[in-house]
Design an enzyme around this catalytic site. Structure first.
Site, mmCIF file in Angstrom:
data_model
loop_
_atom_site.group_PDB
_atom_site.id
_atom_site.type_symbol
_atom_site.label_atom_id
_atom_site.label_comp_id
_atom_site.label_asym_id
_atom_site.label_seq_id
_atom_site.Cartn_x
_atom_site.Cartn_y
_atom_site.Cartn_z
ATOM 1 C CG ASP A 16 -1.785 1.237 1.368
ATOM 2 O OD1 ASP A 16 -2.416 1.606 0.364
ATOM 3 O OD2 ASP A 16 -1.844 1.854 2.444
ATOM 4 C CB SER A 17 0.252 4.793 -0.566
ATOM 5 O OG SER A 17 -0.919 4.866 0.219
ATOM 6 C CE1 TYR A 48 2.469 5.386 -3.622
ATOM 7 C CE2 TYR A 48 1.121 3.522 -4.262
ATOM 8 C CZ TYR A 48 2.351 4.034 -3.916
ATOM 9 O OH TYR A 48 3.438 3.207 -3.856
ATOM 10 N N GLY A 49 -3.221 8.880 -3.581
ATOM 11 C CA GLY A 49 -4.580 9.217 -4.015
ATOM 12 C C GLY A 49 -4.755 10.568 -4.679
ATOM 13 C CB CYS A 79 -3.074 0.610 -2.407
ATOM 14 S SG CYS A 79 -3.200 2.368 -2.800
ATOM 15 C CG ASN A 80 -9.525 0.693 -2.431
ATOM 16 O OD1 ASN A 80 -10.466 0.051 -2.852
ATOM 17 N ND2 ASN A 80 -9.097 0.587 -1.187
ATOM 18 C CB THR A 81 -4.928 4.935 -5.040
ATOM 19 O OG1 THR A 81 -5.741 5.481 -3.999
ATOM 20 C CG2 THR A 81 -4.558 6.017 -6.016
ATOM 21 C CD GLU A 159 -0.476 7.169 6.669
ATOM 22 O OE1 GLU A 159 0.586 7.359 7.266
ATOM 23 O OE2 GLU A 159 -0.740 6.118 6.038
ATOM 24 C CB CYS A 194 -9.581 4.661 0.752
ATOM 25 S SG CYS A 194 -7.932 5.163 1.309
ATOM 26 C CB THR A 195 -6.617 -0.073 2.408
ATOM 27 O OG1 THR A 195 -5.532 0.738 1.929
ATOM 28 C CG2 THR A 195 -7.040 -1.035 1.326
ATOM 29 C CG HIS A 196 -5.166 5.138 4.698
ATOM 30 N ND1 HIS A 196 -4.565 4.649 3.570
ATOM 31 C CD2 HIS A 196 -4.155 5.616 5.475
ATOM 32 C CE1 HIS A 196 -3.259 4.820 3.648
ATOM 33 N NE2 HIS A 196 -2.983 5.403 4.795
HETATM 34 N N1 DGL Z 1 -4.754 3.380 1.043
HETATM 35 C C1 DGL Z 1 -4.843 3.941 -0.282
HETATM 36 C C2 DGL Z 1 -6.081 3.409 -0.986
HETATM 37 O O1 DGL Z 1 -6.610 2.379 -0.614
HETATM 38 C C3 DGL Z 1 -4.875 5.432 -0.386
HETATM 39 C C4 DGL Z 1 -4.010 6.285 0.422
HETATM 40 C C5 DGL Z 1 -3.258 7.291 -0.415
HETATM 41 O O2 DGL Z 1 -3.849 8.270 -0.885
HETATM 42 O O3 DGL Z 1 -2.079 7.046 -0.601
HETATM 43 O O4 DGL Z 1 -6.532 4.017 -1.936
#
Ligand code: DGL
Length: 276
Positions: A16-17, A48-49, A79-81, A159, A194-196
């Site tokens: 993931d990011s 990443y998003g 990571c969804n992104t 975060e 989003c995994t966050h």
């Molecule tokens: N955890 C990432 C996701 O699932 C996004 C976090 C990011 O923006 O880096 O999309």
């Protein structure tokens, strides 16, 4: 290196990011306690998003390459992104290693949960712009009404560890309020794309109430990974697996914040700093 030459006791690579993908790792550990995992958080490049698709693809390929060089038998893009823009590129580059993303399992879980076929998705800007969830959901249910909204602030709050209390709740209210009414046209299911975001479930629930179904794809992803590596690649459940952590920046911070995401202690000396 072909899959056939990779041992069943080789680890599964997850990336993931940042620490968000640890919510997926948590589900993987409970679904497959006998497996070993290497988790990479590209903390130096987070988020990443908010970035362009070509940059995210470049970063995701580097992350996947590092894990591939570690000899993983399967890659989980937690990571969804990165899944929304880079999954095909990763699959092509690392064939025949099985590559599993989070969007397809998330869309399946959402379609299974929704009765009205009105599904809301919250995600990062990049995931929203790619239309990844709309497409994945409508492949399963062509008539589904999909509403998407980006909440990049949730990534920062997660975060930062600010997942409860007035700040998280007011951000949730700002973005989710219009979906929380129980009118006939409001969605009955909300996908945490989003995994966050699973860390903010409590704050999200204060706005949506309990009527709306909330889908977090982690469990469905873990089941998809298990199904993909079933057979000769599956490790023995008799011996507990190991977990290694890699981060591109700030191992101490990764360990501290990561413990909350994984829901078990992550000790700093288990987190190696890597350059990719
Ligand atoms: N955890 C990432 C996701 O699932 C996004 C976090 C990011 O923006 O880096 O999309």
């Amino acid at each position: 290196v072909g899959v056939s030459s990779r041992e069943s006791n080789a680890p599964i690579g997850v990336f993931d990011s940042g620490v968000g993908g640890l919510t997926v790792l948590r589900a993987l550990l409970s679904e497959m306690p006998g497996e070993s995992f290497i988790y990479l958080g590209d903390t130096a490049r987070l988020p990443y998003g908010t970035k362009s698709s070509s940059i995210v693809i470049r970063y995701a390929l580097r992350a996947a390459e590092l894990l591939s060089n570690e000899g993983v038998k399967s890659l989980v893009v937690a990571c969804n992104t990165a899944s929304s823009v880079g999954l095909e590129a990763i699959r092509q580059h690392f064939e025949p290693i099985p590559v599993i993303g989070v969007i397809e399992p998330g869309a399946q879980a959402a379609c299974a949960a929704s009765n009205s076929d009105r599904i809301a998705v919250i995600a990062t800007e990049r995931t929203v712009r790619e239309g990844a969830y709309q497409q994945a959901i409508q492949r399963i249910k062509p008539n589904a009404e999909v509403s998407v909204r980006a909440i990049p602030l949730f990534v920062a709050l997660a975060e930062e560890g600010l997942t409860r209390g007035p700040i998280a709740e007011s951000v949730a209210r700002r973005y989710l309020d219009s979906w929380s009414t129980t009118s006939d046209s409001s969605p009955d299911t909300l996908v945490l794309g989003c995994t966050h975001f699973p860390l903010l479930l409590g704050a999200i629930r204060t706005v949506t109430g309990t009527a709306m179904r909330i889908v977090d794809s982690a469990t469905t992803v873990a089941q998809a990974v298990r199904a993909r590596i079933a057979g000769p690649l599956l490790g023995s459940a008799a011996t507990p697996g190991s977990v290694r952590f890699l981060a591109t920046e700030g191992p101490e911070r990764f360990a501290r914040i990561g413990s909350r995401f994984l829901d078990r202690p992550v000790s700093e000396d288990k987190v190696d700093l890597v350059d990719i």
